[in-house]
Design a protein around this motif. Structure first.
Motif, PDB file in Angstrom:
ATOM      1  N   LEU A   1      38.579 -19.881  23.742  1.00 13.23           N
ATOM      2  CA  LEU A   1      39.769 -19.618  24.567  1.00 13.23           C
ATOM      3  C   LEU A   1      40.494 -20.921  24.897  1.00 13.23           C
ATOM      4  O   LEU A   1      41.728 -20.987  24.887  1.00 13.23           O
ATOM      5  N   ALA A   2      39.718 -21.987  25.177  1.00 18.69           N
ATOM      6  CA  ALA A   2      40.351 -23.265  25.531  1.00 18.69           C
ATOM      7  C   ALA A   2      41.069 -23.866  24.321  1.00 18.69           C
ATOM      8  O   ALA A   2      42.185 -24.387  24.431  1.00 18.69           O
ATOM      9  N   LEU A   3      40.424 -23.777  23.148  1.00 18.61           N
ATOM     10  CA  LEU A   3      41.059 -24.305  21.926  1.00 18.61           C
ATOM     11  C   LEU A   3      42.326 -23.520  21.600  1.00 18.61           C
ATOM     12  O   LEU A   3      43.358 -24.090  21.242  1.00 18.61           O
ATOM     13  N   SER A   4      42.199 -22.203  21.731  1.00 20.02           N
ATOM     14  CA  SER A   4      43.343 -21.349  21.419  1.00 20.02           C
ATOM     15  C   SER A   4      44.509 -21.674  22.364  1.00 20.02           C
ATOM     16  O   SER A   4      45.678 -21.685  21.951  1.00 20.02           O
ATOM     17  N   LEU A   5      44.188 -21.980  23.617  1.00 21.16           N
ATOM     18  CA  LEU A   5      45.239 -22.310  24.590  1.00 21.16           C
ATOM     19  C   LEU A   5      45.940 -23.616  24.190  1.00 21.16           C
ATOM     20  O   LEU A   5      47.177 -23.707  24.200  1.00 21.16           O
ATOM     21  N   ALA A   6      45.146 -24.612  23.788  1.00 22.29           N
ATOM     22  CA  ALA A   6      45.747 -25.893  23.365  1.00 22.29           C
ATOM     23  C   ALA A   6      46.660 -25.650  22.162  1.00 22.29           C
ATOM     24  O   ALA A   6      47.778 -26.174  22.087  1.00 22.29           O
ATOM     25  N   HIS A   7      46.177 -24.834  21.221  1.00 24.15           N
ATOM     26  CA  HIS A   7      46.969 -24.563  20.014  1.00 24.15           C
ATOM     27  C   HIS A   7      48.273 -23.856  20.367  1.00 24.15           C
ATOM     28  O   HIS A   7      49.337 -24.175  19.844  1.00 24.15           O
ATOM     29  N   LYS A   8      48.203 -22.887  21.289  1.00 26.96           N
ATOM     30  CA  LYS A   8      49.422 -22.167  21.678  1.00 26.96           C
ATOM     31  C   LYS A   8      50.431 -23.112  22.345  1.00 26.96           C
ATOM     32  O   LYS A   8      51.635 -22.991  22.133  1.00 26.96           O
ATOM     33  N   CYS A   9      49.916 -24.046  23.161  1.00 21.14           N
ATOM     34  CA  CYS A   9      50.834 -25.001  23.815  1.00 21.14           C
ATOM     35  C   CYS A   9      51.519 -25.890  22.776  1.00 21.14           C
ATOM     36  O   CYS A   9      52.724 -26.138  22.839  1.00 21.14           O
ATOM     37  N   LEU A  10      50.734 -26.356  21.791  1.00 18.03           N
ATOM     38  CA  LEU A  10      51.307 -27.245  20.781  1.00 18.03           C
ATOM     39  C   LEU A  10      52.239 -26.493  19.827  1.00 18.03           C
ATOM     40  O   LEU A  10      53.088 -27.091  19.174  1.00 18.03           O
ATOM     41  N   SER A  11      52.057 -25.158  19.736  1.00 14.52           N
ATOM     42  CA  SER A  11      52.899 -24.369  18.830  1.00 14.52           C
ATOM     43  C   SER A  11      54.097 -23.776  19.563  1.00 14.52           C
ATOM     44  O   SER A  11      54.814 -22.959  18.997  1.00 14.52           O
ATOM     45  N   PHE A  12      54.299 -24.167  20.800  1.00 21.09           N
ATOM     46  CA  PHE A  12      55.400 -23.574  21.568  1.00 21.09           C
ATOM     47  C   PHE A  12      56.738 -23.933  20.913  1.00 21.09           C
ATOM     48  O   PHE A  12      56.889 -25.009  20.346  1.00 21.09           O
ATOM     49  N   ASP A  13      57.672 -23.007  21.000  1.00 19.77           N
ATOM     50  CA  ASP A  13      58.992 -23.245  20.401  1.00 19.77           C
ATOM     51  C   ASP A  13      59.803 -24.122  21.363  1.00 19.77           C
ATOM     52  O   ASP A  13      60.584 -23.635  22.151  1.00 19.77           O
ATOM     53  N   PHE A  14      59.599 -25.446  21.240  1.00 22.93           N
ATOM     54  CA  PHE A  14      60.158 -26.365  22.237  1.00 22.93           C
ATOM     55  C   PHE A  14      61.680 -26.383  22.251  1.00 22.93           C
ATOM     56  O   PHE A  14      62.302 -26.585  23.273  1.00 22.93           O
ATOM     57  N   VAL A  15      62.309 -26.218  21.076  1.00 19.55           N
ATOM     58  CA  VAL A  15      63.770 -26.359  21.051  1.00 19.55           C
ATOM     59  C   VAL A  15      64.497 -25.058  20.744  1.00 19.55           C
ATOM     60  O   VAL A  15      65.702 -25.059  20.527  1.00 19.55           O
ATOM     61  N   GLY A  16      63.756 -23.960  20.668  1.00 13.21           N
ATOM     62  CA  GLY A  16      64.429 -22.671  20.479  1.00 13.21           C
ATOM     63  C   GLY A  16      64.928 -22.443  19.067  1.00 13.21           C
ATOM     64  O   GLY A  16      65.908 -21.759  18.844  1.00 13.21           O
ATOM     65  N   THR A  17      64.227 -23.030  18.086  1.00  9.90           N
ATOM     66  CA  THR A  17      64.673 -22.793  16.705  1.00  9.90           C
ATOM     67  C   THR A  17      63.907 -21.636  16.094  1.00  9.90           C
ATOM     68  O   THR A  17      64.148 -21.265  14.959  1.00  9.90           O
ATOM     69  N   SER A  18      62.951 -21.085  16.842  1.00  8.93           N
ATOM     70  CA  SER A  18      62.060 -20.017  16.364  1.00  8.93           C
ATOM     71  C   SER A  18      61.671 -20.239  14.902  1.00  8.93           C
ATOM     72  O   SER A  18      62.070 -19.521  14.007  1.00  8.93           O
ATOM     73  N   ILE A  19      60.912 -21.320  14.720  1.00 12.16           N
ATOM     74  CA  ILE A  19      60.467 -21.689  13.373  1.00 12.16           C
ATOM     75  C   ILE A  19      59.617 -20.584  12.773  1.00 12.16           C
ATOM     76  O   ILE A  19      58.893 -19.914  13.480  1.00 12.16           O
ATOM     77  N   ASP A  20      59.705 -20.467  11.473  1.00 11.34           N
ATOM     78  CA  ASP A  20      58.943 -19.438  10.780  1.00 11.34           C
ATOM     79  C   ASP A  20      57.585 -20.026  10.427  1.00 11.34           C
ATOM     80  O   ASP A  20      57.461 -20.892   9.580  1.00 11.34           O
ATOM     81  N   GLU A  21      56.559 -19.546  11.120  1.00 12.42           N
ATOM     82  CA  GLU A  21      55.212 -20.102  10.939  1.00 12.42           C
ATOM     83  C   GLU A  21      54.706 -19.941   9.510  1.00 12.42           C
ATOM     84  O   GLU A  21      53.881 -20.693   9.044  1.00 12.42           O
ATOM     85  N   SER A  22      55.198 -18.880   8.824  1.00  9.56           N
ATOM     86  CA  SER A  22      54.645 -18.634   7.500  1.00  9.56           C
ATOM     87  C   SER A  22      55.176 -19.658   6.502  1.00  9.56           C
ATOM     88  O   SER A  22      54.582 -19.902   5.481  1.00  9.56           O
ATOM     89  N   SER A  23      56.327 -20.267   6.834  1.00  7.35           N
ATOM     90  CA  SER A  23      56.825 -21.269   5.888  1.00  7.35           C
ATOM     91  C   SER A  23      56.072 -22.557   6.158  1.00  7.35           C
ATOM     92  O   SER A  23      55.780 -22.889   7.290  1.00  7.35           O
ATOM     93  N   GLU A  24      55.779 -23.267   5.109  1.00 12.16           N
ATOM     94  CA  GLU A  24      54.884 -24.408   5.257  1.00 12.16           C
ATOM     95  C   GLU A  24      55.529 -25.551   6.019  1.00 12.16           C
ATOM     96  O   GLU A  24      54.919 -26.252   6.763  1.00 12.16           O
ATOM     97  N   GLU A  25      56.824 -25.725   5.777  1.00  9.84           N
ATOM     98  CA  GLU A  25      57.441 -26.899   6.371  1.00  9.84           C
ATOM     99  C   GLU A  25      57.987 -26.555   7.751  1.00  9.84           C
ATOM    100  O   GLU A  25      59.145 -26.265   7.904  1.00  9.84           O
ATOM    101  N   PHE A  26      57.099 -26.578   8.755  1.00 11.37           N
ATOM    102  CA  PHE A  26      57.662 -26.326  10.070  1.00 11.37           C
ATOM    103  C   PHE A  26      58.217 -27.625  10.642  1.00 11.37           C
ATOM    104  O   PHE A  26      58.561 -27.732  11.789  1.00 11.37           O
ATOM    105  N   GLY A  27      58.308 -28.652   9.784  1.00 10.65           N
ATOM    106  CA  GLY A  27      58.992 -29.884  10.185  1.00 10.65           C
ATOM    107  C   GLY A  27      58.235 -30.613  11.271  1.00 10.65           C
ATOM    108  O   GLY A  27      57.013 -30.598  11.323  1.00 10.65           O
ATOM    109  N   THR A  28      58.986 -31.229  12.178  1.00 12.58           N
ATOM    110  CA  THR A  28      58.319 -32.006  13.224  1.00 12.58           C
ATOM    111  C   THR A  28      58.217 -31.171  14.490  1.00 12.58           C
ATOM    112  O   THR A  28      59.027 -30.288  14.727  1.00 12.58           O
ATOM    113  N   VAL A  29      57.208 -31.476  15.270  1.00  9.39           N
ATOM    114  CA  VAL A  29      57.015 -30.759  16.536  1.00  9.39           C
ATOM    115  C   VAL A  29      57.728 -31.552  17.624  1.00  9.39           C
ATOM    116  O   VAL A  29      57.424 -32.717  17.867  1.00  9.39           O
TER     117      VAL A  29
END
Length: 829
Positions: free
Chosen positions: A203-231
């Motif tokens: 649960l703790a790891l999953s929480l860290a991952h969700k925080c790092l995967s947050f859509d910080f700039v509202g571009t709603s990146i497509d996770e399935s595409s490999e190039e999610f660019g920079t975080v």
């Protein structure tokens, strides 16, 4: 209480019954709880008193629906919010997991929808933190689950919530709470590091991952595409990321946990490796971060820990792949320990290429990393060695050998298994490889030629035999297919820096000559009886891909007459300019169209190449000089091109006639147009002379379908007033009655009406102002009248027919095209 017992029995049926009628009855009876706001207090009563988890689940999911669908009073929402928190604190540890999950979702939904309505909703993080400090592992788990769900809820849009409102809430949450939650996840990870209760670690790891995967700039990146660019992590997080213990905790978790937990740790590292450059104060801080990443990945390679697990292995390759996206070669070279790191990565890549069956989808990231490193070599300043000269040729050769060996093993003939079947995907995967080849082009070029020569030799000899072992031949063809795809990929990218243009063109010529020699063999002797074999079809599709890339680089519009390629091809094969080469390409196109009757894929691929050539300004003009093309324009009948007879290829006819149309209209001659339309005229004449009594036969049906698809292709090619006028005068008034007759007799057969209506939709489309008649001409009105007859004839009949099971194909599709026709003819004046 009696009612409650009844309700519990109903809920049991709703969630557990195997009988769909029973379930539907229960659902109908219980619907009021989620629809009617008066039942909210009853839901609370159920939560207080019910004994079965299914009744609790009903109450929770009904409240969730109420909160999402109705705008409830603020006080009521605040009451629900604090009630659920207390409920989870007192009864949470004893609840079934699915009930807890549902209550937590309700809590987070209320929080999100009320974020701007009252300050108290924003205390959600503080309230959740209380769970973490209560001492029992059950409460700790509930606290982590709430935070997990909260980050997910804030990150994804909800139906019923306008996207602008969702974005405002998400940004406010990001600025006020997300950093705090990420810190809590790191604290939990440290606290749980020695704990064996892996559920909490997860649960703790999953929480860290969700925080790092947050859509910080509202571009709603497509996770399935490999190039999610920079975080795009906010600057306020900088101290935490510059602190080396943050990165280290994920490397530690990777080493102490097993999959799937270890994979989640790697996913967090992939995110951290993608952090934007500008987050770091200066280059020194960034270099320190990069050095830490390199040391961590190096230790994993040295120990090999966890890489036997396929998911870990794939994620680790993605992590190495991020180095190419976010860091320059010049930065990598200057990190202490670079030479060890690059050596280990090279060994890992070579090992991966050898176990290609296991690692095929992951190798892509490794090749991507190497191609990026190679492309950066010319910009490398300073004297730190990159060591790429040593490793890249080995990797190139290993890749080529692995492709050849893959054929030896033989893929099952299941399409999903064989990479050679999906040409587009294959080309994507080969995208990075040409950069490696061109890095040391002379050595890799001669390596490819040495691999290809003996196979080509053997293939040529087999052509002379009467019979041959089929399996043996298909292995040879598969090897040739790989080589041709690889050469096609190399030609797709033009020169690389660091090697002279001329020497690269000569090598391009050497490789192309081998493929052109192969083409002479594929359609001769024994091979000319094998068009039904899958391996032969794969080879021919590879050759078409080669032509597509070769054309872009060396034929027509940007053709280089001064190119060294033609000088060398002239020495090798006597092809001294691009007109001769075009003749070879068109010869192959004609052969494919003649010989393939069954393979839709080869026909489609051949026609798309033909269309590319015809619609290129320069190549189109050149085509008209060729005898083969003159023959095709004059003889587009099923005797010469049997695929026109094959119903399964009937969609391809539109492309075929679109291409022929391009070529006819390029010549600008009404006489040429009339003579070219002769084969279609024959079909019209034969259909027009068919008596009504036998108009509903299969022969008429297929002739009509083919004719409509052909006409649509010709209509698509008319791009000016003049060319459109030629087609209009040819069709009207002589042949319009047949089209009307076709739609009235075959209304109930979408196979006929759909192509017919699609042709009409193309015919009335006023693109490029082609539908502009002279001011004194009544043609516009006449066309409108003809089309109206058609729509009325179709519409009145189709509406009166009963509805079948597949109503879309039978009715809606035709109605939709009819409405398109109406809209177009009104718009087209």
């Amino acid at each position: 209480m009696e009612n409650l017992a009844q309700l519990e029995a109903l809920c049991e049926r709703l969630y557990n019954s195997q009988d769909s009628a029973e379930r539907a009855h229960a659902e109908n009876t219980l619907k009021c709880f989620s629809v009617n706001t008066d039942y909210i207090s009853q839901c609370q009563y159920i939560l207080e008193n019910a004994l079965t988890p299914y009744a609790l689940m009903l109450a929770s999911s009904s409240l969730l629906k109420q909160v999402t669908d109705h705008s409830l009073a603020l006080n009521l929402r605040l009451d629900i919010w604090s009630y659920i928190f207390n409920y989870l604190a007192t009864r949470g540890p004893k609840l079934q997991p699915f009930v807890t999950a549902s209550l937590i979702q309700l809590l987070c939904r209320v929080t999100k929808f009320g974020w701007f309505d009252d300050e108290r909703f924003r205390d959600v993080v503080k309230e959740s933190a209380n769970f973490l400090s209560q001492g029992t592992s059950e409460h700790y788990a509930i606290g982590l689950k709430i935070l997990n769900q909260l980050v997910s809820e804030m990150n994804q849009p909800n139906p019923g919530l306008p996207s602008t409102h969702h974005r405002r809430v998400a940004c406010s949450f990001r600025d006020q709470s997300l950093f705090q939650i990420f810190q809590m996840s790191l604290t939990s990870l440290r606290h749980l590091q020695s704990d064996v209760a892996s559920r909490l670690q997860e649960l703790a790891l999953s929480l860290a991952h969700k925080c790092l995967s947050f859509d910080f700039v509202g571009t709603s990146i497509d996770e399935s595409s490999e190039e999610f660019g920079t975080v795009q992590i906010p600057s306020s997080w900088r101290p935490l990321l510059e602190d080396s213990s943050t990165l280290q905790i994920f490397f530690d978790y990777y080493s102490i946990t097993k999959a799937p937990l270890s994979k989640e740790a790697l996913e967090c590292l992939v995110r951290l490796a993608s952090v934007r450059r500008s987050l770091f104060v200066n280059d020194a801080a960034r270099s320190k971060f990069l050095a830490h990443l390199m040391t961590g990945t190096k230790e994993i390679l040295q120990s090999g820990q966890g890489l036997a697990d396929h998911d870990n292995y794939h994620e680790y390759c993605r992590l190495l792949g991020r180095f190419r996206v976010n860091y320059q070669l010049s930065e990598l070279v200057n990190v202490e320990g670079y030479s060890d790191w690059i050596r280990l990565v090279a060994e890992f890549t070579l090992k991966s290429l050898l176990s290609w069956q296991w690692a095929s989808s992951s190798v892509y990231y490794l090749l991507g990393l190497w191609s990026r490193l190679v492309s950066s070599v010319p910009y490398l300043k300073g004297d730190a060695p990159s060591l790429l000269d040593e490793f890249v040729p080995k990797i190139t050769e290993s890749f080529l050998t692995s492709r050849f060996n893959s054929v030896q093993v033989g893929f099952p003939d299941d399409l999903s298994e064989n990479p050679l079947d999906n040409v587009e995907l294959l080309q994507d995967q080969l995208d990075c490889f040409p950069y490696l080849c061109r890095f040391q082009y002379e050595s890799s070029g001669s390596y490819i030629i040495n691999m290809m020569e003996p196979v080509l030799q053997s293939y040529t000899e087999k052509a002379r035999l009467q019979t041959c072992d089929k399996n043996d031949l298909s292995i040879i063809e598969a090897k040739l297919t790989w080589v041709v795809h690889i050469i096609a990929a190399i030609l797709k990218i033009k020169q690389c820096t660091g090697c002279s243009m001329e020497s690269q063109e000569v090598l391009d010529a050497e490789l192309s000559a081998r493929v052109l020699q192969l083409i002479n063999v594929t359609d001769s002797g024994l091979h000319s009886q094998r068009y039904g074999e899958v391996s032969k079809q794969r080879l021919d599709r590879a050759i078409l891909t080669f032509f597509q890339h070769f054309r872009k680089s060396y034929v027509g519009d940007q053709a280089m007459h001064s190119s060294k390629l033609y000088a060398r091809l002239s020495e090798l094969l006597g092809l001294h300019d691009h007109l001769l080469l075009l003749n070879v390409i068109v010869g192959k196109i004609a052969t494919n169209l003649k010989c393939y009757t069954e393979s839709e894929q080869v026909i489609d691929h051949t026609l798309s190449l033909f269309l590319e050539l015809a619609s290129g300004y320069m190549t189109g003009k050149l085509l008209l000089k060729l005898d083969t093309v003159k023959f095709i324009i004059a003889n587009h009948t099923r005797e010469h091109f049997p695929f026109l007879e094959e119903y399964r290829c009937s969609r391809s006819r539109t492309t075929f006639y679109y291409t022929i149309g391009w070529l006819i209209f390029m010549e600008d001659s009404p006489i040429k147009f009339k003579s070219s339309m002769e084969p279609l005229l024959q079909v019209f004449v034969s259909l027009e002379s068919t008596p009504d009594a036998v108009f509903r036969t299969d022969a008429v049906k297929y002739a009509l379908i083919g004719l409509m698809r052909d006409l649509r292709g010709i209509a698509m090619a008319t791009n000016s007033r003049r060319t459109y006028g030629l087609l209009f005068d040819w069709l009207y008034p002589a042949h319009m009655p047949l089209i009307l007759k076709g739609i009235t007799h075959w209304t109930d057969t979408p196979e006929v009406t759909t192509p017919l209506l699609k042709f009409m939709a193309e015919f009335v489309l006023n693109k490029a102002q082609r539908l502009t008649f002279d001011s004194s001409s009544p043609n516009g009105i006449l066309l409108f009248r003809e089309v109206s007859k058609l729509i009325v004839a179709y519409g009145t009949r189709i509406l009166s027919l009963p509805n079948p099971a597949d109503i879309y194909a039978f009715k809606y599709k035709g109605i939709w095209i009819s409405l398109t026709i109406l809209a177009r003819e009104i718009k087209g004046s």
